[in-house]
Design a protein around this motif. Structure first.
Motif, PDB file in Angstrom:
ATOM      1  N   LYS A  65       0.822  -1.225   0.000  1.00  0.00           N
ATOM      2  CA  LYS A  65       0.000   0.000   0.000  1.00  0.00           C
ATOM      3  C   LYS A  65       0.854   1.273   0.000  1.00  0.00           C
ATOM      4  O   LYS A  65       0.620   2.168  -0.820  1.00  0.00           O
ATOM      5  CB  LYS A  65      -0.986  -0.013   1.164  1.00  0.00           C
ATOM      6  CG  LYS A  65      -2.142  -0.967   0.905  1.00  0.00           C
ATOM      7  CD  LYS A  65      -3.347  -0.655   1.740  1.00  0.00           C
ATOM      8  CE  LYS A  65      -4.527  -1.478   1.233  1.00  0.00           C
ATOM      9  NZ  LYS A  65      -5.760  -1.189   1.944  1.00  0.00           N
ATOM     10  N   PRO A  66       1.837   1.398   0.907  1.00  0.00           N
ATOM     11  CA  PRO A  66       2.640   2.622   0.836  1.00  0.00           C
ATOM     12  C   PRO A  66       3.389   2.775  -0.488  1.00  0.00           C
ATOM     13  O   PRO A  66       3.537   3.890  -0.995  1.00  0.00           O
ATOM     14  CB  PRO A  66       3.608   2.513   2.020  1.00  0.00           C
ATOM     15  CG  PRO A  66       3.450   1.162   2.594  1.00  0.00           C
ATOM     16  CD  PRO A  66       2.166   0.596   2.093  1.00  0.00           C
ATOM     17  N   LEU A  67       3.838   1.662  -1.075  1.00  0.00           N
ATOM     18  CA  LEU A  67       4.516   1.754  -2.374  1.00  0.00           C
ATOM     19  C   LEU A  67       3.567   2.273  -3.456  1.00  0.00           C
ATOM     20  O   LEU A  67       3.918   3.152  -4.248  1.00  0.00           O
ATOM     21  CB  LEU A  67       5.078   0.390  -2.786  1.00  0.00           C
ATOM     22  CG  LEU A  67       6.419  -0.018  -2.166  1.00  0.00           C
ATOM     23  CD1 LEU A  67       6.704  -1.496  -2.424  1.00  0.00           C
ATOM     24  CD2 LEU A  67       7.573   0.841  -2.698  1.00  0.00           C
ATOM     25  N   LEU A  68       2.342   1.712  -3.490  1.00  0.00           N
ATOM     26  CA  LEU A  68       1.374   2.140  -4.503  1.00  0.00           C
ATOM     27  C   LEU A  68       0.970   3.597  -4.312  1.00  0.00           C
ATOM     28  O   LEU A  68       0.833   4.350  -5.273  1.00  0.00           O
ATOM     29  CB  LEU A  68       0.112   1.260  -4.440  1.00  0.00           C
ATOM     30  CG  LEU A  68       0.153  -0.074  -5.186  1.00  0.00           C
ATOM     31  CD1 LEU A  68      -1.134  -0.836  -4.954  1.00  0.00           C
ATOM     32  CD2 LEU A  68       0.364   0.128  -6.690  1.00  0.00           C
ATOM     33  N   ARG A  69       0.780   3.977  -3.043  1.00  0.00           N
ATOM     34  CA  ARG A  69       0.349   5.359  -2.784  1.00  0.00           C
ATOM     35  C   ARG A  69       1.463   6.352  -3.101  1.00  0.00           C
ATOM     36  O   ARG A  69       1.223   7.429  -3.645  1.00  0.00           O
ATOM     37  CB  ARG A  69      -0.127   5.490  -1.336  1.00  0.00           C
ATOM     38  CG  ARG A  69      -1.480   4.831  -1.163  1.00  0.00           C
ATOM     39  CD  ARG A  69      -1.916   4.679   0.274  1.00  0.00           C
ATOM     40  NE  ARG A  69      -3.091   3.806   0.284  1.00  0.00           N
ATOM     41  CZ  ARG A  69      -3.569   3.200   1.350  1.00  0.00           C
ATOM     42  NH1 ARG A  69      -2.982   3.370   2.518  1.00  0.00           N
ATOM     43  NH2 ARG A  69      -4.630   2.428   1.282  1.00  0.00           N
ATOM     44  N   ARG A  70       2.687   5.961  -2.752  1.00  0.00           N
ATOM     45  CA  ARG A  70       3.809   6.850  -3.058  1.00  0.00           C
ATOM     46  C   ARG A  70       3.980   6.975  -4.574  1.00  0.00           C
ATOM     47  O   ARG A  70       4.234   8.064  -5.096  1.00  0.00           O
ATOM     48  CB  ARG A  70       5.099   6.341  -2.401  1.00  0.00           C
ATOM     49  CG  ARG A  70       6.249   7.349  -2.520  1.00  0.00           C
ATOM     50  CD  ARG A  70       7.437   6.951  -1.672  1.00  0.00           C
ATOM     51  NE  ARG A  70       8.132   5.777  -2.190  1.00  0.00           N
ATOM     52  CZ  ARG A  70       9.221   5.260  -1.656  1.00  0.00           C
ATOM     53  NH1 ARG A  70       9.743   5.786  -0.552  1.00  0.00           N
ATOM     54  NH2 ARG A  70       9.806   4.187  -2.190  1.00  0.00           N
ATOM     55  N   ALA A  71       3.800   5.859  -5.273  1.00  0.00           N
ATOM     56  CA  ALA A  71       3.899   5.888  -6.742  1.00  0.00           C
ATOM     57  C   ALA A  71       2.859   6.839  -7.328  1.00  0.00           C
ATOM     58  O   ALA A  71       3.166   7.649  -8.210  1.00  0.00           O
ATOM     59  CB  ALA A  71       3.709   4.482  -7.305  1.00  0.00           C
ATOM     60  N   ALA A  72       1.626   6.762  -6.813  1.00  0.00           N
ATOM     61  CA  ALA A  72       0.550   7.639  -7.316  1.00  0.00           C
ATOM     62  C   ALA A  72       0.877   9.108  -7.033  1.00  0.00           C
ATOM     63  O   ALA A  72       0.628   9.982  -7.866  1.00  0.00           O
ATOM     64  CB  ALA A  72      -0.775   7.254  -6.674  1.00  0.00           C
ATOM     65  N   ALA A  73       1.449   9.363  -5.854  1.00  0.00           N
ATOM     66  CA  ALA A  73       1.814  10.745  -5.492  1.00  0.00           C
ATOM     67  C   ALA A  73       2.948  11.245  -6.387  1.00  0.00           C
ATOM     68  O   ALA A  73       2.901  12.369  -6.899  1.00  0.00           O
ATOM     69  CB  ALA A  73       2.222  10.808  -4.025  1.00  0.00           C
ATOM     70  N   TYR A  74       3.961  10.394  -6.590  1.00  0.00           N
ATOM     71  CA  TYR A  74       5.065  10.787  -7.490  1.00  0.00           C
ATOM     72  C   TYR A  74       4.526  11.081  -8.894  1.00  0.00           C
ATOM     73  O   TYR A  74       4.950  12.024  -9.559  1.00  0.00           O
ATOM     74  CB  TYR A  74       6.106   9.663  -7.584  1.00  0.00           C
ATOM     75  CG  TYR A  74       7.110   9.615  -6.450  1.00  0.00           C
ATOM     76  CD1 TYR A  74       7.618  10.772  -5.877  1.00  0.00           C
ATOM     77  CD2 TYR A  74       7.578   8.382  -5.972  1.00  0.00           C
ATOM     78  CE1 TYR A  74       8.557  10.715  -4.855  1.00  0.00           C
ATOM     79  CE2 TYR A  74       8.517   8.315  -4.949  1.00  0.00           C
ATOM     80  CZ  TYR A  74       9.002   9.485  -4.393  1.00  0.00           C
ATOM     81  OH  TYR A  74       9.929   9.435  -3.388  1.00  0.00           O
ATOM     82  N   GLU A  75       3.573  10.238  -9.319  1.00  0.00           N
ATOM     83  CA  GLU A  75       3.007  10.420 -10.656  1.00  0.00           C
ATOM     84  C   GLU A  75       2.302  11.776 -10.753  1.00  0.00           C
ATOM     85  O   GLU A  75       2.478  12.516 -11.722  1.00  0.00           O
ATOM     86  CB  GLU A  75       2.014   9.290 -10.932  1.00  0.00           C
ATOM     87  CG  GLU A  75       1.535   9.246 -12.350  1.00  0.00           C
ATOM     88  CD  GLU A  75       0.666   8.028 -12.641  1.00  0.00           C
ATOM     89  OE1 GLU A  75      -0.043   8.085 -13.649  1.00  0.00           O
ATOM     90  OE2 GLU A  75       0.685   7.042 -11.873  1.00  0.00           O
ATOM     91  N   ALA A  76       1.526  12.111  -9.731  1.00  0.00           N
ATOM     92  CA  ALA A  76       0.821  13.397  -9.718  1.00  0.00           C
ATOM     93  C   ALA A  76       1.809  14.563  -9.706  1.00  0.00           C
ATOM     94  O   ALA A  76       1.543  15.627 -10.262  1.00  0.00           O
ATOM     95  CB  ALA A  76      -0.106  13.472  -8.518  1.00  0.00           C
ATOM     96  N   LEU A  77       2.966  14.345  -9.068  1.00  0.00           N
ATOM     97  CA  LEU A  77       4.013  15.387  -9.019  1.00  0.00           C
ATOM     98  C   LEU A  77       4.883  15.389 -10.284  1.00  0.00           C
ATOM     99  O   LEU A  77       5.859  16.133 -10.374  1.00  0.00           O
ATOM    100  CB  LEU A  77       4.913  15.159  -7.786  1.00  0.00           C
ATOM    101  CG  LEU A  77       4.256  15.363  -6.414  1.00  0.00           C
ATOM    102  CD1 LEU A  77       5.111  14.762  -5.306  1.00  0.00           C
ATOM    103  CD2 LEU A  77       3.997  16.842  -6.143  1.00  0.00           C
TER     104      LEU A  77
END
Length: 314
Positions: A92-104
């Motif tokens: 979960k933290p990996l997926l959420r961090r990936a989504a945040a990086y993508e948005a950034l």
């Protein structure tokens, strides 16, 4: 050690109840209050140290989910990174961090996180979709040699791969709510689901796709709905939204596209189909906003450009 253990016991019930209250707020879409409850639970556990590493990791990942929903991507990255420091290779933290990086628009880092998730569990569709999107974005940004510019992708040890598949009765704490995926905010994504459940969801989605090809949109909606109960997947939402559009159920189409965009904030289909539905609902301003968001991602999308012309005339 005995005293510290005692401290954990004293803190845990309160931290657990705060986490459950946070999960409840999260399910209701109250992300700010949910984050505040997770923060209070974390404060209680901080003093207990190592003994609560796993529970703290879950709380940080939960709070990160709140930040992601509210668009606070840098805070999401920080919480996910802290969660991963406590328990490495958490999905979960990996997926959420990936989504945040993508948005950034930090596509290289997002790519690394999505690839790392697939090493832990190769059945996670959200990670496959993420890798595909990042590959496309990096190819556009850095050209054919984009892979040479990537940061190193960590090698996931076998122990981490098995840890997420089946909690073994012999592992202390494996079945406690703190460690179990169902102790997290209200998402029924691929996490914490059995491989069989994920496979069944995929089959149902494919059955829905076949029904769409035959023009049986009502029956397809039933299949997609069954699939979504097992696994909330972006493509299933956008497929069901298409059926709702065809059946002129525009409000339902808007809801499904909104869900899809929660899972994947840059999903072109979701933006386009929501814009179509909003146009039919005569909410032209929101429809134009969606098309503009889409065109930031794909400036030359001809269908979107055509719809924007229609909306400007409306």
């Amino acid at each position: 050690p005995a005293r510290r253990g005692g401290g954990v016991m004293a803190a845990s019930p309160s931290a657990s109840s705060l986490r459950r209250a946070g999960n409840e707020e999260f399910r209701r879409g109250q992300y700010g209050p949910a984050a505040a409850l997770y923060t209070r639970a974390l404060a209680l556990l901080e003093a207990a140290g190592e003994a609560t590493a796993e529970e703290r990791s879950v709380l940080l990942a939960n709070r990160a989910a709140c930040h992601l929903k509210e668009g606070a991507c840098r805070l999401c990255v920080a919480d996910c990174s802290s969660a991963l420091d406590l328990v490495p290779f958490g999905i979960k933290p990996l997926l959420r961090r990936a989504a945040a990086y993508e948005a950034l628009e930090r596509y290289q880092l997002a790519y690394v996180d999505y690839k790392t998730v697939l090493q832990v569990d190769c059945t996670i569709q959200a990670a496959h979709d993420g890798v595909n999107r990042m590959t496309k974005a990096l190819l556009e940004k850095d050209g054919v040699n984009w892979r040479q510019q990537l940061p190193p992708i960590p090698t996931v040890p076998i122990s981490a791969q098995t840890r997420w598949s089946v909690p073994s009765a012999g592992v202390p704490g494996a079945n406690t709510p703190a460690a179990a995926p169902q102790g997290e905010p209200g998402e029924s994504g691929p996490l914490g689901r059995t491989a069989a459940g994920t496979e069944r969801a995929r089959t149902l989605k494919e059955e829905g796709n076949e029904l769409v090809k035959k023009g049986n949109h009502k029956k397809a909606i039933e299949k997609y709905s069954e699939s979504l109960k097992l696994n909330q997947e972006c493509a299933t939402y956008t497929n069901r939204a298409l059926c709702y559009l065809t059946l002129k159920q525009y409000k339902e189409a808007v809801q499904d596209c909104t869900e899809a965009l929660r899972l994947d904030p840059k999903n072109v289909k979701a933006f386009y189909r929501r814009a179509q539905a909003l146009k039919e609902l005569k909410d032209y301003r929101s429809s134009i906003a969606d098309i503009k968001s889409l065109l930031k991602i794909e400036p030359k999308n001809t269908a979107a450009l055509r719809l924007l012309q229609e909306l400007n005339r409306a």
